[in-house]
Design an enzyme around this catalytic site. Structure first.
Site, PDB file in Angstrom:
ATOM      1  N   GLU A 183      -3.880  -7.099  15.204  1.00 43.71           N
ATOM      2  CA  GLU A 183      -3.319  -5.854  14.831  1.00 43.71           C
ATOM      3  C   GLU A 183      -4.714  -4.898  14.688  1.00 43.71           C
ATOM      4  O   GLU A 183      -4.464  -3.534  15.283  1.00 43.71           O
ATOM      5  CB  GLU A 183      -2.668  -5.909  13.253  1.00 43.71           C
ATOM      6  CG  GLU A 183      -2.229  -4.848  12.901  1.00 43.71           C
ATOM      7  CD  GLU A 183      -1.295  -4.687  11.449  1.00 43.71           C
ATOM      8  OE1 GLU A 183      -0.191  -4.897  11.638  1.00 43.71           O
ATOM      9  OE2 GLU A 183      -2.078  -4.382  10.540  1.00 43.71           O
ATOM     10  N   LYS A 222       0.851  -1.033  -0.005  1.00 48.28           N
ATOM     11  CA  LYS A 222       0.050  -0.031   0.034  1.00 48.28           C
ATOM     12  C   LYS A 222       0.839   1.297   0.157  1.00 48.28           C
ATOM     13  O   LYS A 222       0.612   2.372  -0.702  1.00 48.28           O
ATOM     14  CB  LYS A 222      -0.814  -0.013   1.150  1.00 48.28           C
ATOM     15  CG  LYS A 222      -1.810   1.144   1.491  1.00 48.28           C
ATOM     16  CD  LYS A 222      -2.903   1.053   2.390  1.00 48.28           C
ATOM     17  CE  LYS A 222      -3.544   2.324   2.748  1.00 48.28           C
ATOM     18  NZ  LYS A 222      -4.521   2.265   3.937  1.00 48.28           N
ATOM     19  N   LYS A 282       9.926  -0.390  13.633  1.00 49.84           N
ATOM     20  CA  LYS A 282      10.334   0.222  12.293  1.00 49.84           C
ATOM     21  C   LYS A 282      11.136   1.240  12.436  1.00 49.84           C
ATOM     22  O   LYS A 282      12.262   1.277  11.904  1.00 49.84           O
ATOM     23  CB  LYS A 282       9.035   0.719  11.359  1.00 49.84           C
ATOM     24  CG  LYS A 282       8.438  -0.202  11.018  1.00 49.84           C
ATOM     25  CD  LYS A 282       7.216   0.213   9.980  1.00 49.84           C
ATOM     26  CE  LYS A 282       6.172  -0.724   9.960  1.00 49.84           C
ATOM     27  NZ  LYS A 282       4.957   0.018   8.795  1.00 49.84           N
ATOM     28  N   GLU A 317      10.571  -4.532   4.240  1.00 54.81           N
ATOM     29  CA  GLU A 317      10.974  -5.772   3.879  1.00 54.81           C
ATOM     30  C   GLU A 317      10.600  -6.041   2.401  1.00 54.81           C
ATOM     31  O   GLU A 317      11.216  -6.612   1.625  1.00 54.81           O
ATOM     32  CB  GLU A 317       9.865  -6.848   4.691  1.00 54.81           C
ATOM     33  CG  GLU A 317      10.261  -6.814   6.199  1.00 54.81           C
ATOM     34  CD  GLU A 317       9.698  -6.036   7.008  1.00 54.81           C
ATOM     35  OE1 GLU A 317       9.340  -4.844   6.694  1.00 54.81           O
ATOM     36  OE2 GLU A 317       9.627  -6.165   8.168  1.00 54.81           O
ATOM     37  N   HIS A 351      -1.612 -33.983  17.381  1.00 55.77           N
ATOM     38  CA  HIS A 351      -0.626 -34.870  17.676  1.00 55.77           C
ATOM     39  C   HIS A 351       0.502 -33.880  18.174  1.00 55.77           C
ATOM     40  O   HIS A 351       1.882 -34.250  18.137  1.00 55.77           O
ATOM     41  CB  HIS A 351      -0.094 -35.572  16.361  1.00 55.77           C
ATOM     42  CG  HIS A 351      -1.409 -36.713  16.228  1.00 55.77           C
ATOM     43  ND1 HIS A 351      -1.055 -37.554  16.816  1.00 55.77           N
ATOM     44  CD2 HIS A 351      -2.481 -36.574  15.408  1.00 55.77           C
ATOM     45  CE1 HIS A 351      -2.406 -38.488  16.333  1.00 55.77           C
ATOM     46  NE2 HIS A 351      -2.924 -37.782  15.380  1.00 55.77           N
ATOM     47  N   ARG A 382      -4.798  -4.944   6.167  1.00 59.32           N
ATOM     48  CA  ARG A 382      -5.319  -6.250   6.611  1.00 59.32           C
ATOM     49  C   ARG A 382      -6.840  -6.394   6.057  1.00 59.32           C
ATOM     50  O   ARG A 382      -7.358  -7.394   6.172  1.00 59.32           O
ATOM     51  CB  ARG A 382      -5.348  -6.336   7.998  1.00 59.32           C
ATOM     52  CG  ARG A 382      -5.909  -5.470   8.961  1.00 59.32           C
ATOM     53  CD  ARG A 382      -5.378  -5.513  10.480  1.00 59.32           C
ATOM     54  NE  ARG A 382      -6.081  -4.344  11.312  1.00 59.32           N
ATOM     55  CZ  ARG A 382      -5.634  -3.210  11.441  1.00 59.32           C
ATOM     56  NH1 ARG A 382      -4.343  -2.890  10.507  1.00 59.32           N
ATOM     57  NH2 ARG A 382      -5.903  -2.253  12.156  1.00 59.32           N
TER      58      ARG A 382
HETATM   59  O1  F6P Z   1       3.464  -3.083   9.726  1.00 55.73           O
HETATM   60  C1  F6P Z   1       2.246  -3.210   9.679  1.00 55.73           C
HETATM   61  C2  F6P Z   1       1.438  -2.787   8.098  1.00 55.73           C
HETATM   62  O2  F6P Z   1       1.438  -1.533   8.074  1.00 55.73           O
HETATM   63  C3  F6P Z   1       0.428  -3.663   8.181  1.00 55.73           C
HETATM   64  O3  F6P Z   1      -0.723  -3.076   8.538  1.00 55.73           O
HETATM   65  C4  F6P Z   1       0.495  -3.892   6.657  1.00 55.73           C
HETATM   66  O4  F6P Z   1      -0.612  -4.813   6.216  1.00 55.73           O
HETATM   67  C5  F6P Z   1       1.696  -4.266   6.230  1.00 55.73           C
HETATM   68  O5  F6P Z   1       2.459  -3.208   7.185  1.00 55.73           O
HETATM   69  C6  F6P Z   1       2.242  -3.723   4.919  1.00 55.73           C
HETATM   70  O6  F6P Z   1       2.114  -2.587   4.461  1.00 55.73           O
HETATM   71  P1  F6P Z   1       2.274  -2.018   2.943  1.00 55.73           P
HETATM   72  O7  F6P Z   1       1.162  -2.783   2.201  1.00 55.73           O
HETATM   73  O8  F6P Z   1       2.383  -0.702   3.208  1.00 55.73           O
HETATM   74  O9  F6P Z   1       3.555  -2.531   2.594  1.00 55.73           O
END
Ligand code: F6P
Length: 542
Positions: A343, A200, A507, A206, A374, A258
């Site tokens: 979250e 988004k 972060k 990451e 199990h 989410r």
């Molecule tokens: O770190 C949490 C978060 O902001 C989530 O709410 C979100 O789904 C995820 O990171 C990924 O964010 P983005 O889609 O902006 O990479």
């Protein structure tokens, strides 16, 4: 002004009921209430839920419904569906539900333009999905994203395996750990791979790191035309363009991460199951939205589930919930639900910024049945904590091995039954055991511990979900149900379920550590972290 849940009358009633219901025993209430199963089971579009093995009765149910009324939960629901700015900390509307509204549906005043944009974007990314499906040169689709930009699509593509185009493989890369990305790249060829960079914000560390590595690998492996092999699913078109991406599909600030699998973030799902499949997925969710909006309180499945969560968390003090999908396709459902609930509702201040004095989101965890049986079911049956379990079964399998499926269902039923009825045979044997003579203590001890270790206390609650079949529609309905259930609990608790500031500090501190890798005397880093940095050789030894 909406009252805080712990200040309304129903809360006091529930406090009282908590004391009175301490002796509630599921076995006894079943014995005294013939129609308990009928009374406590509920159907909503595509989903059936049996609440009868839950630790509650009609009195509790009534008080919880009162609580929903006194905390204006249904008003908040209506405000969400009217497009009001209910995400108060960010001053945003919460309209993931609008992504599921079919073209031609009457909309609340003022939402027509937003819906028009939704439909235009939907049609655009669905056409793109169809192009990719028809393109035999693309054999591998890699979604790079994390959190909401990964968990929903990954869970859905796995769940809908029966409907997935067989000529393509789907991969989901989320972890910043290069072990994961490099292992994947070894299986790919640049000319037959399509990367979907799902973010988004288009700034998540990451995702950006993995996307950069993917680009580097692509070029080094002889890949040409980045613009044909990298697509952006993002609200930040500029960021995507700067990366070298020319094809982007956007969405809006009123879609939380989410809650975004219904938007262009779901492109991997659309490529996997096609335009019709994706529309069915949206339709199932839309039907559940309609149910949530219109069903009376007593028959409203998301409302009931959310209220049960309140009872369990705040009155019975259950701190966790175990999710047990008896369908291997739903193996990622627990992980998906973890983000959705934890979250959304893992907060300790209410929407006015005041500390809450009651528990909020429980810990969610789980594994597909029968594997969990199990591993950790031992603790669920005999451990010291009561952890409600949520069974989820699918009546009709997508294979023809009827016997296997019947065994799977039998396992789910038997486990739920075992949690409830327990087994007291050994306890009875113990009572009738002969008196111990002096000197026989050691053998008595061994004897009685053997008896006790075999005892099942029972009276442990569970919920039982059943789908007719696992289809795009039923999955859509199930996920929308989970979203609304989370909404209900958050509404009663008076928290804002739609922000996630709790992820920010980590972060920021990561960035601070990265900035000081090679600084001799790092600033603002505690001695423990500094020591570890030296140990890991992340900074030069002073
Ligand atoms: O770190 C949490 C978060 O902001 C989530 O709410 C979100 O789904 C995820 O990171 C990924 O964010 P983005 O889609 O902006 O990479």
């Amino acid at each position: 002004m909406t009252k805080r849940c712990d200040q309304v009358k129903a809360w006091q009633v529930l406090q009282q009921l908590k004391v009175e219901k301490q002796t509630l025993d599921l076995r006894n209430i079943f014995a005294s209430q013939e129609n308990r199963f009928e009374h406590f089971s509920l159907s909503a579009p595509h989903v059936f839920v049996d609440f009868s093995k839950c630790m509650w009765d009609e009195q509790v149910e009534d008080a919880l419904l009162e609580l929903a009324g006194q905390t204006d939960t249904e008003q908040l629901r209506d405000a969400m569906f009217a497009g009001e700015l209910i995400n108060t900390t960010e001053q945003r509307a919460v309209m993931h539900w609008l992504l599921r509204v079919p073209n031609g549906t009457r909309l609340p005043l003022g939402l027509e333009q937003s819906h028009k944009e939704v439909i235009e974007t939907l049609e655009r990314f669905l056409s793109f999905a169809e192009l990719i499906r028809a393109d035999n040169t693309i054999t591998d689709v890699v979604n790079i994203g994390i959190g909401g930009s990964d968990l929903g699509p990954q869970m859905a593509v796995k769940a809908l395996d029966e409907f997935v185009i067989p000529t393509k493989r789907f991969h989901f890369l989320s972890n910043i750990d290069a072990h994961e990305s490099l292992r994947l790249f070894r299986t790919l060829k640049p000319e037959s791979t399509l990367f979907l960079i799902a973010s988004k914000s288009f700034s998540t560390l990451e995702t950006m790191t993995n996307a950069a590595l993917a680009k580097e690998w692509f070029l080094q492996a002889g890949g040409k035309h980045i613009e044909n092999h990298f697509v952006g699913l993002t609200s930040n078109t500029k960021g995507a363009n700067a990366f070298g991406i020319t094809t982007t599909f956007g969405f809006w600030d009123w879609v939380g991460g989410r809650y975004s699998m219904w938007s262009s973030i779901g492109l991997s799902i659309a490529i996997a199951i096609g335009e019709d499949g994706f529309k069915s997925f949206l339709r199932g969710a839309f039907e559940m939205d309609h149910h949530f909006k219109t069903a009376g309180a007593r028959d409203n499945l998301p409302l009931k589930l959310g209220l049960l969560d309140i009872w369990y968390r705040n009155f019975l003090n259950y701190g966790s919930r175990s999710i047990a999908p008896y369908h291997s396709g739903l193996s990622r459902l627990p992980a998906y639900l973890q983000q959705l609930e934890m979250e959304s509702n893992g907060k300790s201040v209410d929407k006015f910024g005041l500390q809450v004095k009651y528990g909020t989101a429980p810990v969610l965890w789980g594994e597909p049945g029968t594997n969990g049986q199990h591993a950790f079911f031992q603790m669920l049956h005999q451990g010291t904590d009561v952890i409600p379990v949520e069974f989820l079964v699918v009546k009709d399998p997508s294979h023809t091995h009827v016997k296997n499926h019947e065994l799977l269902l039998a396992n789910a039923l038997a486990q739920a039954q075992a949690f409830m009825i327990g087994e007291s045979k050994d306890a009875k044997d113990l009572q009738t055991a002969p008196t111990v003579k002096v000197g026989d203590w050691a053998s008595h001890q061994a004897d009685s511990s053997q008896h006790a270790a075999r005892r099942f206390p029972g009276n442990r609650p569970s919920l039982f979900f059943a789908l007719e079949r696992l289809t795009p529609e039923s999955l859509g309905a199930l996920i929308a149900l989970s979203e609304h259930r989370t909404f209900v609990a958050g509404a009663v608790w008076g928290i804002n379920s739609f922000d996630q500031f709790g992820v920010e500090l980590g972060k920021k501190l990561t960035q601070n550590i990265v900035n000081q890798f090679d600084v001799e005397h790092p600033m603002n880093i505690d001695p423990s972290t500094q020591g570890l940095m030296i140990k890991l050789k992340l900074k030069s030894v002073p």
